[in-house]
Scaffold this motif. Structure first.
Motif, PDB file in Angstrom:
ATOM      1  N   GLU A 129       0.853  -1.196   0.000  1.00  0.00           N
ATOM      2  CA  GLU A 129       0.000   0.000   0.000  1.00  0.00           C
ATOM      3  C   GLU A 129       0.883   1.238   0.000  1.00  0.00           C
ATOM      4  O   GLU A 129       1.743   1.388   0.860  1.00  0.00           O
ATOM      5  CB  GLU A 129      -0.918   0.012   1.226  1.00  0.00           C
ATOM      6  N   PHE A 130       0.667   2.116  -0.970  1.00  0.00           N
ATOM      7  CA  PHE A 130       1.518   3.297  -1.106  1.00  0.00           C
ATOM      8  C   PHE A 130       1.274   4.306  -0.005  1.00  0.00           C
ATOM      9  O   PHE A 130       0.144   4.679   0.302  1.00  0.00           O
ATOM     10  CB  PHE A 130       1.268   3.982  -2.450  1.00  0.00           C
ATOM     11  N   HIS A 131       2.369   4.741   0.597  1.00  0.00           N
ATOM     12  CA  HIS A 131       2.408   5.910   1.468  1.00  0.00           C
ATOM     13  C   HIS A 131       3.753   6.561   1.197  1.00  0.00           C
ATOM     14  O   HIS A 131       4.785   5.887   1.206  1.00  0.00           O
ATOM     15  CB  HIS A 131       2.275   5.521   2.946  1.00  0.00           C
ATOM     16  N   GLN A 177      12.553   5.844  -7.619  1.00  0.00           N
ATOM     17  CA  GLN A 177      11.156   6.256  -7.493  1.00  0.00           C
ATOM     18  C   GLN A 177      10.381   6.086  -8.801  1.00  0.00           C
ATOM     19  O   GLN A 177       9.226   6.505  -8.897  1.00  0.00           O
ATOM     20  CB  GLN A 177      11.080   7.713  -7.041  1.00  0.00           C
ATOM     21  N   VAL A 178      10.983   5.475  -9.781  1.00  0.00           N
ATOM     22  CA  VAL A 178      10.333   5.311 -11.084  1.00  0.00           C
ATOM     23  C   VAL A 178       9.038   4.521 -10.948  1.00  0.00           C
ATOM     24  O   VAL A 178       7.980   4.931 -11.446  1.00  0.00           O
ATOM     25  CB  VAL A 178      11.279   4.621 -12.086  1.00  0.00           C
ATOM     26  N   ASP A 179       9.101   3.381 -10.276  1.00  0.00           N
ATOM     27  CA  ASP A 179       7.907   2.562 -10.127  1.00  0.00           C
ATOM     28  C   ASP A 179       6.892   3.204  -9.183  1.00  0.00           C
ATOM     29  O   ASP A 179       5.680   3.128  -9.398  1.00  0.00           O
ATOM     30  CB  ASP A 179       8.251   1.144  -9.658  1.00  0.00           C
ATOM     31  N   GLN A 180       7.390   3.889  -8.129  1.00  0.00           N
ATOM     32  CA  GLN A 180       6.493   4.544  -7.178  1.00  0.00           C
ATOM     33  C   GLN A 180       5.612   5.589  -7.869  1.00  0.00           C
ATOM     34  O   GLN A 180       4.388   5.607  -7.694  1.00  0.00           O
ATOM     35  CB  GLN A 180       7.311   5.215  -6.072  1.00  0.00           C
ATOM     36  N   PHE A 181       6.239   6.464  -8.655  1.00  0.00           N
ATOM     37  CA  PHE A 181       5.464   7.505  -9.313  1.00  0.00           C
ATOM     38  C   PHE A 181       4.624   6.935 -10.454  1.00  0.00           C
ATOM     39  O   PHE A 181       3.529   7.450 -10.742  1.00  0.00           O
ATOM     40  CB  PHE A 181       6.379   8.616  -9.828  1.00  0.00           C
ATOM     41  N   PHE A 182       5.114   5.899 -11.098  1.00  0.00           N
ATOM     42  CA  PHE A 182       4.320   5.216 -12.132  1.00  0.00           C
ATOM     43  C   PHE A 182       2.974   4.797 -11.562  1.00  0.00           C
ATOM     44  O   PHE A 182       1.920   5.046 -12.166  1.00  0.00           O
ATOM     45  CB  PHE A 182       5.080   3.996 -12.650  1.00  0.00           C
ATOM     46  N   PHE A 183       2.984   4.201 -10.382  1.00  0.00           N
ATOM     47  CA  PHE A 183       1.727   3.768  -9.780  1.00  0.00           C
ATOM     48  C   PHE A 183       0.890   4.949  -9.300  1.00  0.00           C
ATOM     49  O   PHE A 183      -0.346   4.899  -9.357  1.00  0.00           O
ATOM     50  CB  PHE A 183       1.987   2.774  -8.640  1.00  0.00           C
ATOM     51  N   CYS A 184       1.533   6.019  -8.841  1.00  0.00           N
ATOM     52  CA  CYS A 184       0.768   7.223  -8.480  1.00  0.00           C
ATOM     53  C   CYS A 184      -0.032   7.720  -9.681  1.00  0.00           C
ATOM     54  O   CYS A 184      -1.220   8.057  -9.561  1.00  0.00           O
ATOM     55  CB  CYS A 184       1.712   8.324  -7.991  1.00  0.00           C
ATOM     56  N   GLU A 185       0.618   7.757 -10.836  1.00  0.00           N
ATOM     57  CA  GLU A 185      -0.055   8.230 -12.042  1.00  0.00           C
ATOM     58  C   GLU A 185      -1.114   7.242 -12.523  1.00  0.00           C
ATOM     59  O   GLU A 185      -2.204   7.642 -12.956  1.00  0.00           O
ATOM     60  CB  GLU A 185       0.976   8.482 -13.142  1.00  0.00           C
ATOM     61  N   GLN A 186      -0.807   5.950 -12.446  1.00  0.00           N
ATOM     62  CA  GLN A 186      -1.757   4.951 -12.925  1.00  0.00           C
ATOM     63  C   GLN A 186      -3.011   4.899 -12.053  1.00  0.00           C
ATOM     64  O   GLN A 186      -4.123   4.699 -12.563  1.00  0.00           O
ATOM     65  CB  GLN A 186      -1.090   3.575 -13.002  1.00  0.00           C
ATOM     66  N   ARG A 187      -2.848   5.075 -10.750  1.00  0.00           N
ATOM     67  CA  ARG A 187      -4.031   5.142  -9.882  1.00  0.00           C
ATOM     68  C   ARG A 187      -4.892   6.347 -10.242  1.00  0.00           C
ATOM     69  O   ARG A 187      -6.121   6.256 -10.294  1.00  0.00           O
ATOM     70  CB  ARG A 187      -3.600   5.217  -8.409  1.00  0.00           C
ATOM     71  N   ALA A 188      -4.238   7.478 -10.505  1.00  0.00           N
ATOM     72  CA  ALA A 188      -4.976   8.691 -10.878  1.00  0.00           C
ATOM     73  C   ALA A 188      -5.708   8.521 -12.209  1.00  0.00           C
ATOM     74  O   ALA A 188      -6.765   9.126 -12.427  1.00  0.00           O
ATOM     75  CB  ALA A 188      -4.019   9.882 -10.951  1.00  0.00           C
ATOM     76  N   LEU A 189      -5.159   7.679 -13.091  1.00  0.00           N
ATOM     77  CA  LEU A 189      -5.775   7.427 -14.392  1.00  0.00           C
ATOM     78  C   LEU A 189      -6.856   6.346 -14.336  1.00  0.00           C
ATOM     79  O   LEU A 189      -7.485   6.055 -15.358  1.00  0.00           O
ATOM     80  CB  LEU A 189      -4.701   7.022 -15.408  1.00  0.00           C
ATOM     81  N   GLY A 190      -7.050   5.774 -13.162  1.00  0.00           N
ATOM     82  CA  GLY A 190      -8.105   4.787 -12.999  1.00  0.00           C
ATOM     83  C   GLY A 190      -7.774   3.401 -13.534  1.00  0.00           C
ATOM     84  O   GLY A 190      -8.681   2.622 -13.839  1.00  0.00           O
ATOM     85  N   ARG A 191      -6.486   3.073 -13.614  1.00  0.00           N
ATOM     86  CA  ARG A 191      -6.104   1.741 -14.080  1.00  0.00           C
ATOM     87  C   ARG A 191      -6.532   0.678 -13.073  1.00  0.00           C
ATOM     88  O   ARG A 191      -6.691   0.952 -11.883  1.00  0.00           O
ATOM     89  CB  ARG A 191      -4.592   1.647 -14.277  1.00  0.00           C
TER      90      ARG A 191
END
Length: 280
Positions: A129-131, A177-191
């Motif tokens: 879980e991202f924090h 942090q490449v994968d961390q921010f990738f998931f931040c963006e993908q969550r925002a995009l509704g993946r």
């Protein structure tokens, strides 16, 4: 018809014949579509090796970081249905691919798949879980991770190519942090995210039995810079304060691990410098 998958292996200063990942991939399926992206700064014969072993090869002409390597690879995989990201020393298994192919066929709504990644210390590091300050790790391989906080490391991550129709990895980030921010963006995009029901063992540099001050600082320095870039990309001043706490904490952790006061001092100085620059 089975989905076409391309395994992307990012190599750094290593001969491909010494890459555990490449060895395992060839053992699993000698006809697998493998694309090696060479981020090496040292001279090698990787291009010749790939030619002789029917592996696709792409050189980055030096270490350009993971984001640029991934983006270059994506542009060479347009005929694939999905890609799987690997570093060069992952003990990937045949079971992983067996279950991945089934998941891709059955779970058409899922955009991104992640297996369970367990470190050499027995801890499950992915998915989690991202924090921003510290990710929350799951305690068992069966524990569910909510979609709105789903996070995972890049190693063994499978991404459908439709994700990249209008998206590329953020090249301001270099490695950690490449994968961390990738998931931040993908969550925002509704993946939609899914888990592959198999475990992969992974050796993490900071979890090893021994860590020299030189090796610890070399990697930590890159991580600190990436964390502050990530904080800036999050677009909220609170993340700059969280980055300061996180980076100083990492400096203390790696300093203790490597038994080096110098690592702690340098990490603190760099963290404060980047914090002050980011809050100007």
């Amino acid at each position: 018809m089975r989905d076409k998958i391309t395994a992307i292996v990012v190599i750094y200063n290593k001969e491909i014949k010494q890459s555990l990942t490449c060895q395992k991939l060839k053992e699993i399926d000698r006809h697998m579509d493998i694309l090696v992206v060479d981020n090496s700064e040292l001279k090698n014969n990787n291009q010749e090796y790939c030619y002789e072993n029917e592996i696709r090869y792409l050189t980055m002409h030096g270490n350009q970081g993971l984001s640029k390597a991934y983006n270059a690879a994506i542009d060479h995989c347009k005929e694939s249905d999905a890609i799987v990201l690997f570093d060069d020393d992952t003990e990937v298994t045949a079971e992983y691919f067996d279950k991945l192919y089934i998941a891709l066929e059955v779970q058409q709504e899922i955009d991104i798949f992640a297996p369970v990644i367990r470190g050499q210390d027995g801890v499950i590091y992915s998915p989690n879980e991202f924090h921003f300050l510290r990710n929350h790790f799951i305690s068992s391989a069966k524990q569910e991770v909510p979609q709105d906080s789903f996070n995972a490391i890049a190693s063994c991550l499978c991404v459908r190519m439709r994700v990249f129709d209008n998206y590329r990895f953020n090249e301001n980030l270099f490695v950690d942090q490449v994968d961390q921010f990738f998931f931040c963006e993908q969550r925002a995009l509704g993946r939609k995210f899914g888990r592959i029901d198999t475990e992969i063992l992974q050796n993490f540099y900071q979890r090893g039995a021994e860590l020299t001050p030189e090796a610890g600082w070399k990697r930590l320095q890159l991580r600190i810079v990436d964390i502050y870039h990530h904080a800036k990309l999050m677009g909220d001043i609170k993340y700059h304060f969280l980055a300061l706490v996180k980076c100083c904490g990492l400096g203390l952790q790696i300093g203790r691990k490597s038994k080096s006061v110098g690592v702690i001092t340098r990490a603190t100085f760099l963290s404060l410098k980047l914090f002050l620059r980011g809050t100007d």
